[in-house]
Motif scaffolding. Sequence first.
Motif, PDB file in Angstrom:
ATOM      1  N   ASP A   1       1.022  -1.683  -0.273  1.00 30.15           N
ATOM      2  CA  ASP A   1       0.339   0.011  -0.449  1.00 30.15           C
ATOM      3  C   ASP A   1       0.631   0.839  -0.067  1.00 30.15           C
ATOM      4  OD1 ASP A   1      -2.419  -1.279   0.133  1.00 30.15           O
ATOM      5  OD2 ASP A   1      -2.593  -1.585   1.798  1.00 30.15           O
TER       6      ASP A   1
ATOM      7  N   VAL B   1       1.338   2.083  -7.438  1.00 27.12           N
ATOM      8  CA  VAL B   1       2.006   2.008  -5.822  1.00 27.12           C
ATOM      9  C   VAL B   1       0.753   3.506  -5.302  1.00 27.12           C
ATOM     10  CG1 VAL B   1       2.853   1.827  -3.832  1.00 27.12           C
ATOM     11  CG2 VAL B   1       4.001   0.804  -5.714  1.00 27.12           C
ATOM     12  N   GLY B   2      -0.348   2.580  -4.304  1.00 28.77           N
ATOM     13  CA  GLY B   2      -0.790   4.208  -3.552  1.00 28.77           C
ATOM     14  C   GLY B   2      -0.412   4.654  -2.450  1.00 28.77           C
ATOM     15  N   GLU B   3       1.011   4.698  -2.298  1.00 27.51           N
ATOM     16  CA  GLU B   3       1.476   5.813  -1.263  1.00 27.51           C
ATOM     17  C   GLU B   3       3.009   6.094  -1.428  1.00 27.51           C
ATOM     18  OE1 GLU B   3      -0.046   7.203   2.052  1.00 27.51           O
ATOM     19  OE2 GLU B   3       1.722   6.123   3.066  1.00 27.51           O
TER      20      GLU B   3
ATOM     21  N   ARG C   1       8.136   0.527   5.236  1.00 27.84           N
ATOM     22  CA  ARG C   1       8.581   0.279   4.116  1.00 27.84           C
ATOM     23  C   ARG C   1       9.061  -0.443   3.449  1.00 27.84           C
ATOM     24  NH1 ARG C   1       7.130   6.317   5.123  1.00 27.84           N
ATOM     25  NH2 ARG C   1       5.238   5.963   5.500  1.00 27.84           N
TER      26      ARG C   1
END
Length: 332
Positions: free
Chosen positions: A32, A55-57, A122
């Motif tokens: 995410d 990718v979202g973020e 991350r």
Amino acid sequence: MTGQRGRLPEGPALLEVRHGVRRWLAAHGPADAVAVALSGGADSLALTAAAVAEVGEVHALVVDHRLQDGSGDVAERAANRARTLGCASARVLEVEVTGPGGVEAAARAARYGALRGARADRPVLLGHTLDDQAETVLLGLSRGSGPRSIAGMRDWDDPWARPLLAVRRGVTEQACGELGMQPWIDPHNADPVFTRVRLRTEALPLLEQILGGGVARALARTATHLQEDGEFLDAAATDLRRAATVGDELDTDVLGAAHPAVRRRAVREWLQVTGVGGLTDVQLRAADDLVGRWRGQGGVALGGGRDGVRLVLTRRHGRLSVGYVTSEPAGR
């Protein structure tokens, strides 16, 4: 251009970079949120744009090594570009480049340390390309320390992600053109004082010329094959280590029944679990000789000594053990 996701140009080079990110996510994701190591060069700039689209973020981390005049301005420009591309955040990380191994090694250690500290759990996307992989394999060949050293970089080595290992450097440069962005060119990347630069600008082009092309791709394929073989051997070595472990020692009878390629890996893994790192090929083969070529020889010095005391691997009564000794005891 705007920085909103989904509004990137649809040029073929940028699409190839996006496909690299997409393949990585399919194999190791989904994610995410990711961090991306952004230098402002073509590889990391194209990767950042592709990550924003896939990718979202995305959080950009820009390391300022402070080795050149104006490096802070370069880092800030890279961070601003990350925001333009649509990154959720962009941070400049200033580091001190000090330590052993020369500027390259010290800069790498400082960079990875800063990225690890700022990633916030991350995965960190790195812009290493197929060409970087080929150079890494050649460097490994020069060390002569076995298949592990020429297996190159993995596409996932937690927390480091390398989605572009199948993408050529020229593609990332093209992708930046499609984005309408001029990438930063690091002067260190053209300085022949660095071994990797000479491989890139002299050795690989010469090999391509002599062998009729395709050398970089062949080297990258070699790395992939060796990684696959290595994964199998490492799994077998783990099983062997567990079977041979007796308390804090290894049973040489159990080890001796295994193939040397698996046995050496098992001994290496056991030593690493014990806390012994930085083993050379010479040390590892000498350690293996305590099993495969046992003649009552003395122990093997492993390094890590202090105040005249050495860390030594010894064989006694059919067991391998590690300890600090003032002199090598006779094996028996």
